[in-house]
Write a protein that holds these residues in place. Structure first.
Motif, PDB file in Angstrom:
ATOM      1  N   ARG A 132       9.250  18.163  -6.357  1.00 14.11           N
ATOM      2  CA  ARG A 132      10.317  19.151  -6.140  1.00 14.11           C
ATOM      3  C   ARG A 132      11.366  19.083  -7.252  1.00 14.11           C
ATOM      4  O   ARG A 132      12.126  20.029  -7.457  1.00 14.11           O
ATOM      5  CB  ARG A 132      10.969  18.933  -4.769  1.00 14.11           C
ATOM      6  CG  ARG A 132      11.771  17.643  -4.659  1.00 14.11           C
ATOM      7  CD  ARG A 132      12.163  17.326  -3.229  1.00 14.11           C
ATOM      8  NE  ARG A 132      12.853  18.416  -2.562  1.00 14.11           N
ATOM      9  CZ  ARG A 132      14.155  18.663  -2.690  1.00 14.11           C
ATOM     10  NH1 ARG A 132      14.911  17.899  -3.474  1.00 14.11           N
ATOM     11  NH2 ARG A 132      14.722  19.659  -2.038  1.00 14.11           N
ATOM     12  N   VAL A 135      11.633  21.286 -11.231  1.00 15.63           N
ATOM     13  CA  VAL A 135      12.426  22.476 -11.563  1.00 15.63           C
ATOM     14  C   VAL A 135      13.886  22.163 -11.266  1.00 15.63           C
ATOM     15  O   VAL A 135      14.192  21.167 -10.593  1.00 15.63           O
ATOM     16  CB  VAL A 135      11.980  23.711 -10.755  1.00 15.63           C
ATOM     17  CG1 VAL A 135      10.546  24.108 -11.097  1.00 15.63           C
ATOM     18  CG2 VAL A 135      12.122  23.462  -9.258  1.00 15.63           C
ATOM     19  N   VAL A 164       7.552  25.224  -6.590  1.00 17.46           N
ATOM     20  CA  VAL A 164       7.340  24.696  -7.944  1.00 17.46           C
ATOM     21  C   VAL A 164       6.033  25.233  -8.529  1.00 17.46           C
ATOM     22  O   VAL A 164       5.970  25.626  -9.704  1.00 17.46           O
ATOM     23  CB  VAL A 164       7.319  23.147  -7.923  1.00 17.46           C
ATOM     24  CG1 VAL A 164       6.882  22.602  -9.280  1.00 17.46           C
ATOM     25  CG2 VAL A 164       8.691  22.603  -7.548  1.00 17.46           C
TER      26      VAL A 164
END
Length: 206
Positions: A132, A135, A164
């Motif tokens: 996670r 990004v 993602v």
């Protein structure tokens, strides 16, 4: 410093949206700041270190929704007891999160992405859940429009990783439109028995 491997189109979109939005809501920011100052005292903003892109720490800022009321022995009272009526309204309407748009301007967050959680959670993630952080964290995200705090931790992380893997400009637009709808409906603000959500203790422990 803004990561150089984040899509430049996403960054331009974030800057345009955050700048325009902050300009339009500047009167609301002043009103909320004044109400928080009157109800909760100083400081008006709550700052906390959170993990961002690749787990790098940054400070996220929100309007305070709780007082600093302490027990007789000097410890802070539980969140549920310090959360005021104003604080509940700010959380239900998501007005407490408006200062995060300044985090977007600084390049620490995106408009859309997995929500930045607590620093201590980093060592509790499985390798899959840790993705996670591939990004930028966001003000809103795929998990937020699919249940927010009413979801289990496993469900949240599954949705974060799905985002993602499937990010696109059109997905971000869809999430933004769904966010507006969710804010009006005031869904998934907290888990039953918690001011927001229970602590993530690790896999098999939450």
């Amino acid at each position: 410093m803004f990561p150089n491997d984040i899509p430049i189109g996403k960054r331009i979109f974030d800057l345009l949206v955050a700048s325009l939005f902050l300009l339009l809501i500047s009167p609301i920011l002043l009103i909320v700041a004044a109400l928080v100052r009157i109800q909760h005292g100083k400081p008006v903003l709550f700052g906390q270190k959170r993990p961002g892109y690749r787990g790098q720490a940054f400070y996220i800022y929100k309007f305070r929704s709780m007082t600093n009321t302490r027990s007789a022995d000097g410890n802070l009272l539980p969140d549920e007891q310090r959360l005021t009526r104003l604080g509940r309204f700010l959380r239900a309407s998501s007005l407490d999160e408006l200062p995060e748009f300044f985090n977007v301007l600084r390049g620490e967050m995106s408009i859309v992405g997995p929500r930045p959680l607590l620093m201590q959670y980093l060592e509790r993630y499985s390798p899959e859940q840790a993705r996670r952080h591939d990004v930028l964290p966001g003000i809103t995200g795929w998990a937020q429009v699919n249940g927010r705090n009413a979801l289990s931790w496993d469900e949240k992380f599954r949705l974060d990783v799905w985002y993602v893997d499937h990010w696109s400009f059109w997905l971000d637009l869809k999430i933004l439109f769904l966010t507006v709808w969710k804010v009006f409906k005031r869904e998934g603000i907290s888990q039953p028995g918690h001011a927001t959500a229970e602590e993530f203790m690790g896999n098999g422990k939450s």
